[in-house]
Write a protein that holds these residues in place. Structure first.
Motif, PDB file in Angstrom:
ATOM      1  N   LYS A   4       0.805  -1.218   0.000  1.00 44.62           N
ATOM      2  CA  LYS A   4       0.000   0.000   0.000  1.00 44.62           C
ATOM      3  C   LYS A   4       0.840   1.270   0.000  1.00 44.62           C
ATOM      4  N   HIS A   5       1.949   1.257   0.729  1.00 39.94           N
ATOM      5  CA  HIS A   5       2.741   2.484   0.823  1.00 39.94           C
ATOM      6  C   HIS A   5       3.490   2.804  -0.472  1.00 39.94           C
ATOM      7  N   HIS A   6       3.407   1.928  -1.469  1.00 41.74           N
ATOM      8  CA  HIS A   6       4.018   2.197  -2.775  1.00 41.74           C
ATOM      9  C   HIS A   6       2.967   2.502  -3.845  1.00 41.74           C
ATOM     10  N   ARG A   7       1.702   2.697  -3.449  1.00 37.07           N
ATOM     11  CA  ARG A   7       0.641   2.921  -4.433  1.00 37.07           C
ATOM     12  C   ARG A   7       0.056   4.322  -4.328  1.00 37.07           C
ATOM     13  N   THR A  55       7.943   6.456   2.742  1.00 38.50           N
ATOM     14  CA  THR A  55       8.668   5.198   2.865  1.00 38.50           C
ATOM     15  C   THR A  55       9.179   4.682   1.536  1.00 38.50           C
ATOM     16  N   GLY A  56       8.864   5.337   0.480  1.00 34.51           N
ATOM     17  CA  GLY A  56       9.356   4.886  -0.816  1.00 34.51           C
ATOM     18  C   GLY A  56       8.584   5.525  -1.932  1.00 34.51           C
ATOM     19  N   PRO A  57       8.992   5.275  -3.151  1.00 31.13           N
ATOM     20  CA  PRO A  57       8.283   5.849  -4.294  1.00 31.13           C
ATOM     21  C   PRO A  57       6.864   5.305  -4.386  1.00 31.13           C
ATOM     22  N   LYS A  58       5.980   6.087  -4.965  1.00 28.59           N
ATOM     23  CA  LYS A  58       4.588   5.661  -5.146  1.00 28.59           C
ATOM     24  C   LYS A  58       4.304   5.563  -6.638  1.00 28.59           C
TER      25      LYS A  58
END
Length: 132
Positions: A4-7, A55-58
């Motif tokens: 989820k944290h990458h979307r 936390t990272g790229p989305k």
């Protein structure tokens, strides 16, 4: 499937990438990237991060019905692109938002071709280096 944290999930986030991002085009893909940072995200409102740290790229992937009328085909294309993007995740900056649009004619592409085109476009947009 990407965590989820990458979307990218909200239409507001997609709109921000379309409006302020840089664009690169290939035969089967259109890639837009937006360099957001924590200050812009916090300023923009609750829909962006909803209390979570960067936390990272989305990434967001769109496949229009113009590409193919059958949902099963569109979903297969999305799965292949998510898998290709997942392999490139370590080389992408955490504050980056990416929207990938699939162009008509991409139904014949396989995972390898998507990975090659995606890497080429991200290199062109100076997101990753060509020797990775």
């Amino acid at each position: 499937m990407l965590p989820k944290h990458h979307r990218l999930r909200s239409s507001r986030d997609f709109s921000r990438v379309y409006k302020h991002g840089k664009k690169a085009v290939s035969t089967h893909l259109i890639v837009r990237v937006y360099h957001g940072d924590k200050a812009q995200s916090a300023q923009a409102g609750p829909s962006l991060l909803q209390g979570e740290a960067v936390t990272g790229p989305k990434v967001g992937i769109t496949v229009s019905q113009k590409v193919h009328k059958r949902a099963v085909v569109r979903n297969r294309l999305k799965r292949q692109l998510k898998a290709a993007f997942r392999t490139l995740l370590p080389a992408i900056a955490p504050s980056l938002w990416v929207v990938i649009n699939v162009r008509p004619g991409a139904t014949q592409c396989g995972y390898g071709e998507f990975l090659r085109e995606l890497e080429e476009l991200l290199t062109k947009l100076e997101v990753i280096h060509g020797h990775s």
